[in-house]
Design an enzyme around this catalytic site. Structure first.
Site, PDB file in Angstrom:
ATOM      1  N   LYS A 254       6.406   1.433   3.607  1.00 53.35           N
ATOM      2  CA  LYS A 254       5.710   0.170   3.860  1.00 53.35           C
ATOM      3  C   LYS A 254       4.520  -0.011   2.917  1.00 53.35           C
ATOM      4  CE  LYS A 254       3.946  -3.464   5.965  1.00 53.35           C
ATOM      5  NZ  LYS A 254       4.473  -4.822   5.723  1.00 53.35           N
TER       6      LYS A 254
ATOM      7  N   LYS B 139      -7.022  -3.445   2.571  1.00 57.29           N
ATOM      8  CA  LYS B 139      -6.859  -2.237   3.389  1.00 57.29           C
ATOM      9  C   LYS B 139      -5.575  -1.500   3.002  1.00 57.29           C
ATOM     10  CE  LYS B 139      -4.724  -2.559   7.135  1.00 57.29           C
ATOM     11  NZ  LYS B 139      -3.322  -2.371   7.648  1.00 57.29           N
TER      12      LYS B 139
ATOM     13  N   THR C 187       0.743  -1.500  10.245  1.00 60.31           N
ATOM     14  CA  THR C 187       0.587  -0.926   8.907  1.00 60.31           C
ATOM     15  C   THR C 187      -0.616  -0.002   8.942  1.00 60.31           C
ATOM     16  OG1 THR C 187       1.529  -2.912   7.919  1.00 60.31           O
ATOM     17  CG2 THR C 187       0.360  -1.421   6.455  1.00 60.31           C
TER      18      THR C 187
END
Length: 294
Positions: free
Chosen positions: A173, A241, A97
């Site tokens: 995502k 994050k 990711t």
């Protein structure tokens, strides 16, 4: 048909994914900067590589499943890195990711070396990785993605094609993780209000599961209802994050995301209260603290 592949990054997600590639009959080399995690897969038939460059040696494709842009960059472009060992015409398939910007960098840098790049983002917790129930979202040149569909079938229950640019998969995502984080926030607020009212929040969860019939609601609702935050399936610091990355994407696209900003602020609050290594569903503790619930 069996393929010769590499896999770098054998954390909670990567180890299960690599194991399923081995189970599917592929010839798999593995690399992790903490060697014992790679050694564990040797028992399943993996070749333990000495470096990121070594894991790419002779491979048709190398998967990475790493924490963030920085780690992905170090493993890919560092001394004795993946890019140095990957043959011309071979592919780097990143399941990490990472930011949309860094996905573009990976595509560009591999292209300069005559190498291919595909983003293959995955949705699912470690249990889903181990049991081959991940949802895979791919981005990249379509013929190349289709060539590696047997690999995606080996690690997940369904694969989606987001678009011909690798970063397309990363955008999906990041927005998906924002949606999950929003579910965590709404459960946190609803449970806290019901607990404050002396009502049964577990009954509420049962009602919501009947209403939505979603694995995300079922899994995370139970984690939050029972406060099963340790050990973490996905650490809160990683959730923060990802929320920051989706806000970067939103800024680039000129698309305001006020709910994402609220979630970011609550994740930041959780970090300040020492929750960085707890599961990201521990965001519930922020709402509980504010309501004076222990």
């Amino acid at each position: 048909m069996s393929m010769k592949i590499g896999f770098a990054g054998l954390g909670k997600m990567g180890s299960g994914m690599a194991r399923n590639l081995i189970r599917a009959g592929h010839e798999v080399a593995v690399y992790n900067r903490t060697p014992d995690k790679a050694e564990a897969l040797a028992k399943d038939g993996a070749r333990v590589a000495k470096s990121a460059a070594d894991v790419a040696h002779g491979a048709e494709a190398v998967f990475t499943m790493l924490l963030d842009d920085k780690t992905e960059s170090e493993v890919t472009f560092g001394d004795d890195g993946l890019a140095a060992g990957l043959s011309e015409g071979a592919f780097h398939i990143s399941c990490s990711t990472i930011s949309v910007a860094f996905a573009r960098t990976l595509q560009e840098e591999h292209g300069k070396r005559g190498q291919g790049y595909i983003s293959a983002a995955v949705f699912g917790r470690p249990q889903a990785a181990e049991s081959k129930k991940l949802v895979v979202v791919t981005g990249g040149e379509k013929a190349a993605v289709e060539r590696f569909n047997p690999l995606f079938d080996a690690i997940g229950r369904r694969t989606f094609f987001a678009g011909t640019e690798p970063w397309n998969a990363n955008a999906v995502k990041l927005c998906g993780n924002f949606m999950i984080a929003s579910v965590l926030e709404t459960f946190s607020e609803a449970f806290t209000t019901l607990r404050s009212a002396k009502l049964d929040h577990r009954l509420f969860l049962e009602i919501m599961n009947e209403l939505f019939q979603s694995p995300v609601y079922q899994t995370y609702g139970a984690v939050i209802a029972n406060r099963q935050f340790d050990p973490a399936g996905f650490a809160l610091k990683l959730g923060l994050k990802d929320i920051r990355l989706v806000l970067e994407l939103a800024k680039e696209m000129g698309s305001p995301m006020p709910l994402a900003e609220l979630v970011r602020n609550n994740f930041t609050d959780a970090m300040e209260h020492g929750q960085s290594d707890l599961d990201w569903s521990s965001i519930e503790l922020v709402a509980a603290r504010r309501a004076g619930i222990s």
